[in-house]
Design a protein around this motif. Structure first.
Motif, PDB file in Angstrom:
ATOM      1  N   LEU A 195      39.598  41.750  46.598  1.00 47.20           N
ATOM      2  CA  LEU A 195      39.147  42.222  45.285  1.00 47.20           C
ATOM      3  C   LEU A 195      39.487  41.219  44.195  1.00 47.20           C
ATOM      4  N   VAL A 196      40.718  40.707  44.280  1.00 51.26           N
ATOM      5  CA  VAL A 196      41.153  39.747  43.267  1.00 51.26           C
ATOM      6  C   VAL A 196      40.294  38.488  43.331  1.00 51.26           C
ATOM      7  N   ASN A 197      39.976  38.057  44.528  1.00 52.11           N
ATOM      8  CA  ASN A 197      39.156  36.848  44.611  1.00 52.11           C
ATOM      9  C   ASN A 197      37.737  37.074  44.123  1.00 52.11           C
ATOM     10  N   ILE A 198      37.220  38.257  44.351  1.00 53.30           N
ATOM     11  CA  ILE A 198      35.911  38.578  43.765  1.00 53.30           C
ATOM     12  C   ILE A 198      36.031  38.560  42.243  1.00 53.30           C
TER      13      ILE A 198
ATOM     14  N   MET B 281      34.875  41.881  36.484  1.00 55.20           N
ATOM     15  CA  MET B 281      36.024  40.991  36.368  1.00 55.20           C
ATOM     16  C   MET B 281      37.250  41.762  35.878  1.00 55.20           C
ATOM     17  N   MET B 282      37.076  42.540  34.830  1.00 53.37           N
ATOM     18  CA  MET B 282      38.178  43.320  34.261  1.00 53.37           C
ATOM     19  C   MET B 282      38.759  44.262  35.308  1.00 53.37           C
ATOM     20  N   GLY B 283      37.873  44.928  36.009  1.00 54.88           N
ATOM     21  CA  GLY B 283      38.315  45.902  37.001  1.00 54.88           C
ATOM     22  C   GLY B 283      39.101  45.230  38.124  1.00 54.88           C
ATOM     23  N   CYS B 284      38.570  44.141  38.629  1.00 55.32           N
ATOM     24  CA  CYS B 284      39.199  43.488  39.779  1.00 55.32           C
ATOM     25  C   CYS B 284      40.480  42.756  39.391  1.00 55.32           C
TER      26      CYS B 284
END
Lengths: 837, 484
Positions: free
Chosen positions: B382-385, B353-356
């Motif tokens: 990526l953001v949606n993941i 979550m932090m990474g994306c």
């Protein structure tokens, strides 16, 4: 024991043990709260000795020496482990330390040695108030134990020969003699009732073969068990609830049993069969009535005794006549016994399954073991050290990841346990408090398919690992173990073992600490109340945005004394039976879908560096806390869970739509959701045959069949799938009691409404009643124990109606106040939570 | 006439190419009026298959019970509510674009608002499935509606955030649908007027509610748009605020967090814009609408993404700070053990979550990155993941190990029917989206015409002639115009 007692001059008898009179209890491998002698009787006495009067805190001191962690060991104040084969040496060393009448064997383990000496010193100081019991089946060990009890003045004080215990009268040698006679063709007819030797005898296979050599074999049994299957004739007898009977569990105490139900099937009580075959055409009922009417004096007196259930002729207290003649030989035999190296297996009985009799009862199968919290199957309990050496599984210094993985996944490594040709493969559970070389496996599993859907197909039979040691069967043995490099699932209901120092959850201390800082808990609670309500304000009202429920008249409350609870789980089964809680089977337990309304949380208190060294075990019965400011109530969108005017958090099942929000928001996690149609009560037809996900075990269907559904309590609704359920404080019982009082036009008396768990508790740990009345037992207990009373998660201000009394272990250890018990963690938590509101 | 020479550098054209009004209508109506492409069919069929998978998954769950999902006595909500919050969040960008940007008179919104609003509606439809079907007894779902009944004193519980959800989501859906549809009216009329086949005429005729384009219609239309924009604007903030109350008002560490409302709203807009990016990047390519959905749009939206992503990041850090600073042990444990600790069973999900959500969007500080279409597409996924995992982290990692260690749960992973349900909502979403792209103009024709003239390019073209005029002639031509 019978033989040992005979050798010690008491005759082939068993005495009564007065655990309540004992100030120092030393148990050498005796699981007296689990299955040794009469655990209920022991539990009652033990419970009395463990309860504390706050003004003058005192309790019995319990030492336990054993190989694996038993229910009894879990309750010990000080516990020392040894190899199962060393139990004789420990007994001998204890006797030597008490009076030096025998020479002490060498005990290599320094801690064990110190423990023996400490126990011996304690027993000596409390002469006449000590009690030593041993679970060993070795005559010599029991002879030594008798010598110890004689030396510490137990006879006549804590051991009473005036009233004998008659639960056990069998002698192993007679069975082995019978077996040889059967094999030699000397037995013409064998009638078997209430026994299943093909399964429970260590060499059951041999027994089975020998049965074939007997001309006539008849088995009277309720079901087609392993022995019945091999007999020529099976004569189905009544279920015990359909039977007449009498028993004299203790001398002078005759108990009468009468059927509670008409026979459901065409069965005949085996005693009636015997009467008939012997040419006596009366039924056993008539026979029994006639016999006892004559014996007691009149039909009327018998009827009276029958309705009371017992007929008593008070016994006297007798010290018996001890003679130490057999001691020297016994001591020599123990000293001469060969030392075992390598792994040793010890067979134990679970409180639920026993020797195997409980195996076909779904409630008992689903009852998690007090120690392992696992159900539906047996497994090998091993120590951390053995896990590391054998499996490379380091749960002490290993990586956090590997420890977590071991805990979180139900798949556990499988080992093979072998003696010569015999072997079983079982998954292992690594628990603290095990002797490093000991593997403990429960008996009663690995049953024949014919025994029914419940018992079939789970676990493995380990009786063959017992051995004949001289004339008696020894339930421990040296074994070879191998890592099978594969995994199997174990169904556990609780996976995390530590309470993580959370003082808001568990309060436990030592007697010495409690004496030193008695008001520690009270101070913390008062501090918390101030955080909510200030010094003057009403913290109940100030602490919440929501209104405070008025409970005029009745307000139900419960108190649980964690010192008196020894974790047996009788309350869990009682609750299961009373409240029609569904049995979900192994598959669903594995998916964490167990439905128990009441559970016993078990926490190990162990040294982080050396978890094998167990300091103590905490048992915390946990059920709905019936919060007055309940977090579940305000989140239900349809108000299906709400508060009664009597302070009960109640469920309207018909209203529940199953959002599970209440369960999520329950800090105690006591709400149980009907994940599938476990009861067959759902409006959807044929929806129990799911295959892809959540396949149900056969036992669920068994619980749903017409016959088994007769166990349902007609006063309690059977819930359909999709609704939430939880402890109701046995509302059907409180309602019934109220109704009764109303019909009789009088106020409800204290103790008229008892919850099922309270009724089942031998340790008298659970008290329930009206807290608005200052004269009830519950009000008094709360009044008298302000220093040990605590509420679980009190800082959340959910205002539970269940109070707990802190667990006290009787040791001299002073738990440091700063950074542990006086740690302001919970107080801060409260203040912080208060600020949020 | 250098004095009058004006060329805006700050405001690039909102519609590329020199379009006239007719060209706009042609361009946008083309996909509606021509046969769908093969690509459309492939996409549509995949969506329908997913939808069927979803329907089967839900049917199995309704018949056999919620036990068809791998939830358990400790984890009462898992993928179901995670997906619910995720989908609701996605909807937010549409409302933000159509309502708030309308009020703020952001001209660029017209290129993307129609598709974004449609996305909102479909996303809310998907979101709604989860709270409905996650009920153990869905046939009694109507109990949540406060209607007069014969069940005695039983009434809905107005204290329950879940009930607030019922109102919030249904209001949101209604207003969004009205807003979207009222915006569609002029365009439906356009389609009706251009229709050559009878059924089209009939279909669009009925749908257009007799729109004639009279001034009165336009006036009312504008007024309605403003009213609905006014109604929708608080909804952008309130809906996800209320969704966050499901957690914030509870007593569970990790849920009981006062920062949730703004944090959820920012997260919703963040994920919504990412979803808009995903959809529009594909739409503009497939329907050849690059001139209308321009690189400028993409860049602006990437700016919103980096802004909201950073807000979300600050919220995460604030949570961590509070968990430490509050010294509440349970809260501390929820954050530092259940989440931050990579060795804990779900630690990975927190870092994912932090990474994306926080780290990766930071590349949008660079203009070059903001204008890179491939990268934008990748980032939007990526953001949606990341945002899906945010909800998963909040829900699951909070409850799987809360107050009583005895109830700490075994590992939770979804069953095939849980996955199927989620996939099914993708099916529902894309089925609707494909049908929308086929039968409705994906760009608001009427609205984009408003901003067509705001293009600097056409302004420049018009000025060229004027610029070349003699000063006297200019004076002659223009000086009397207004006075006369």
């Amino acid at each position: 024991m019978l033989q040992a007692n005979e050798a010690s001059g008491f005759g082939r008898k068993l005495p009564s043990y007065q655990f309540d009179a004992a100030k120092v209890i030393v148990s050498l491998d005796a699981d007296f709260l689990g299955n040794w002698m009469n655990p209920v009787e022991n539990g009652v006495g033990y419970g009395k000795g463990r309860k504390i009067d706050e003004k003058n805190p005192q309790m019995s001191k319990h030492y336990q020496f054993e190989g694996h962690l038993s229910t009894t060991g879990a309750n010990a104040d000080e516990r020392f482990t040894h190899r199962p084969s060393e139990t004789g040496a420990v007994a001998l060393a204890l006797l030597a330390a008490i009076n030096g009448s025998v020479s002490a064997p060498s005990i290599a383990d320094a801690k064990l040695k110190a423990g023996i000496e400490k126990a011996a010193a304690d027993l000596k100081t409390h002469n006449g108030a000590g009690l030593v019991v041993s679970g060993s089946n070795d005559v010599n060990v029991q002879i030594v134990v008798n010598a110890i009890n004689a030396a510490i003045g137990a006879y006549g004080s804590t051991i009473n020969w005036g009233v004998t215990s008659n639960y056990r009268q069998g002698v192993d040698k007679r069975v082995s003699d019978l077996l040889s006679q059967m094999e030699a063709g000397q037995v013409g007819a064998l009638l078997i009732a209430d026994a299943n030797p093909v399964y429970t005898y260590f060499d059951g296979e041999r027994f089975g073969k020998a049965l074939a050599k007997v001309k006539l074999t008849v088995s009277f049994s309720e079901r087609l068990d392993e022995t019945t299957a091999l007999c020529q004739y099976s004569v189905p007898t009544h279920h015990f609830l359909e039977s007449w009977g009498d028993a004299e569990p203790k001398s002078g105490l005759v108990s009468f049993m009468q059927p509670t139900i008409h026979p459901l099937f065409k069965t005949r009580q085996w005693q009636t069969s015997l009467l008939k075959w012997s040419g006596n055409d009366t039924t056993y009922e008539t026979y029994l009535r006639n016999y006892w009417s004559g014996k007691i004096g009149s039909v009327e007196l018998f009827e009276e005794s029958l309705s009371r259930g017992i007929w008593e002729t008070p016994g006297t207290v007798s010290a018996g006549a001890y003679s130490g003649g057999a001691l020297a030989n016994a001591a020599n035999a123990i000293s001469a016994a060969p030392k075992v190296s390598g792994a040793e297996i010890v067979l134990y009985q679970k409180v639920s399954i026993g020797a195997g009799a409980g195996a076909s009862n779904p409630w008992l199968q689903e009852l998690p073991d007090p120690i392992s919290k696992a159900c539906w199957g047996n497994y090998a309990l091993i120590s951390m050290k053995m896990a590391k050496e054998l499996l490379g599984l380091d749960l002490v210094n290993g990586s956090e990841k590997s420890k977590n993985n071991y805990e979180y996944y139900p798949q556990k490594p499988v080992i093979k346990i072998a003696i010569g040709e015999k072997s079983v493969e079982l998954p292992v559970l690594v628990i603290p408090g095990m002797n490093e070389n000991t593997i403990a496996v429960a008996v009663g599993y690995g049953r024949a398919d014919s025994l029914g859907k419940t018992a079939a197909g789970i676990g493995a039979n380990v009786y063959p690992f017992a051995k004949l040691n001289g004339e008696t069967v020894s339930y421990s043995n040296a074994v070879e173990i191998t890592d099978m490099k594969r995994k199997e699932k174990i169904a556990q209901m609780q996976i995390h073992n530590s309470y993580e120092g959370r003082l808001d959850v568990v309060r436990e201390t030592t007697l010495a600490t409690f004496k030193q800082r008695p008001t520690e808990i009270l101070d913390a609670r008062n501090h918390l109340k101030e955080a909510y309500g200030g010094k003057e304000g009403d913290f109940r009202k100030e602490g919440t945005l929501y209104g405070v429920h008025a409970n005029p008249g009745l307000k139900w409350g419960m108190n649980i004394d964690m010192n008196a609870c020894y974790g047996c789980g009788a309350c869990v089964v009682a609750c299961h039976a009373e409240n029609n809680v569904p049995v979900v089977g192994k598959n669903e337990v594995l998916r964490y879908h167990d439905m128990h309304w009441l559970r016993i949380d078990r926490y190990f208190v162990s040294d982080k560096e050396n978890p094998d060294d167990l300091k103590g075990v905490v048992f915390q019965p946990m059920m709905c806390q019936h919060c007055d400011n309940a977090p579940c109530e305000n989140v239900c969108p349809v108000a299906a869970t709400n508060h009664s005017s009597e302070g009960i958090n109640q469920m309207a099942y018909n209203r529940c739509i199953g959002t599970r929000y209440c369960a999520n928001n329950c800090p105690y996690k006591v709400r149980r959701f009907n994940w599938a149609d476990y009861t067959g009560a759902d409006s959807f037809k044929n929806n129990q045959d799911q295959q892809t996900v959540g396949k149900l075990n056969d036992v669920v269907f068994q619980m749903n069949d017409e016959l088994t559904r007769m166990v349902l309590n007609p006063d309690v609704t059977v819930r359909s799938r999709g609704v939430m359920e939880k402890c109701s404080f046995c509302v059907q019982r409180t309602q019934a009691a109220k109704l009764q009082a109303k019909k009789e036009n009088r106020p409800l008396l204290d103790g008229e409404a008892k919850t099922a768990c309270q009724q089942a508790c031998a340790g008298d740990a659970i008290i329930f009643g009206n807290v608005n009345d200052p004269n009830t037992q519950i009000s008094k207990v709360r009044e008298e124990n302000p220093q040990r009373s605590f509420l679980v998660l009190e800082q959340l201000h959910v205002l539970p109606n269940v109070t707990y009394l802190a667990k006290v272990r009787n040791t001299d250890e002073i738990i440091p106040g700063k950074g542990h018990h006086a740690k302001p963690a919970t107080e801060h938590a409260g203040a912080e939570e208060g600020a949020h509101h | 006439m250098a004095l009058l020479r004006y060329e805006s550098q700050a405001r690039p054209p909102l519609v590329d190419g020199s379009k006239d009004y007719h060209q706009v209508t042609e361009d946008i109506c083309r996909p509606v009026e021509t046969k769908p492409s093969k690509l459309w069919w492939v996409g549509f069929l995949i969506s329908v298959v997913l939808l069927i998978f979803g329907i089967i998954s839900v049917a199995v769950e309704v018949i056999y019970g919620t036990g068809q999902w791998n939830l358990n006595k400790t984890i009462g909500w898992g993928w179901d509510i995670t997906n619910f919050v995720w989908w609701v969040g996605i909807g937010h960008a549409g409302t933000l674009i159509s309502a708030i940007l309308l009020l703020f008179r952001q001209g660029w919104r017209t290129g993307v608002n129609r598709a974004a609003e449609a996305m909102t509606i479909f996303a809310v439809m998907c979101a709604g499935q989860f709270p409905i079907w996650h009920m153990g007894r869905v046939w009694d779902a109507f109990f949540v509606l406060p209607y007069p009944n014969t069940r005695g004193p039983l009434w809905v519980n107005f204290n329950s955030p879940l009930l607030w959800d019922v109102f919030a989501i249904s209001t949101y859906f209604t207003v969004s649908l009205l807003f979207w549809y009222s915006g569609l009216l002029p365009d439906l009329a356009t389609l009706r007027d251009r229709a050559k086949v009878k059924w089209r005429k009939f279909f669009y005729g009925v749908a257009a509610f007799g729109w004639t384009g009279s001034t009165k219609h336009w006036q009312r239309h504008e007024a309605l748009s403003l009213v609905l924009a006014g109604l929708s604007t608080p909804l952008v903030l309130s809906v996800h605020t209320i969704v966050s109350f499901d957690f914030a008002t509870s007593v569970i560490p990790g849920w009981h967090t006062t920062i949730f409302p703004p944090y959820f709203v920012a997260g919703a807009i963040f994920s919504g814009f990412a979803m808009v990016q995903t959809l529009l990047l594909v739409t503009r390519k497939v329907l050849a609408l690059e001139d209308y959905i321009t690189i400028e749009h993409i860049e602006v939206m990437n700016k919103v993404i980096v802004l909201t992503g950073s807000i979300v990041g600050i919220a995460y850090l604030t949570e961590l700070f509070m968990a430490w600073y509050s010294a509440v042990p349970a809260e501390n444990f929820a954050f530092f053990e259940n989440r931050l600790n990579l060795n804990s069973p779900y630690g990975w999900s927190y870092w994912l979550m932090m990474g994306c959500n926080v780290l990766s969007p930071q590349i949008f500080w660079f203009r070059k990155m903001r204008r890179n279409i491939l990268l934008t597409f990748f980032m939007s996924i990526l953001v949606n993941i990341g945002m899906w995992f945010e909800r998963f982290v909040i829900i699951v990692t909070s409850i799987y190990r809360d107050y009583l260690p005895s109830s700490w749960s075994t590992y939770y992973s979804p069953s095939i029917w849980e996955i199927g349900f989620y996939m099914g909502t993708f099916g529902l979403f894309f089925t609707c989206y494909f049908l929308f792209a086929k039968f409705f103009p994906v760009i608001a024709i009427a609205e984009i015409k408003h901003i067509l003239k705001k293009n600097g390019e056409s302004y420049k073209n018009n000025m060229t002639e004027v610029e070349q005029e003699e000063i006297n002639k200019f004076g002659h031509d223009h000086s009397h115009d207004h006075g006369a």
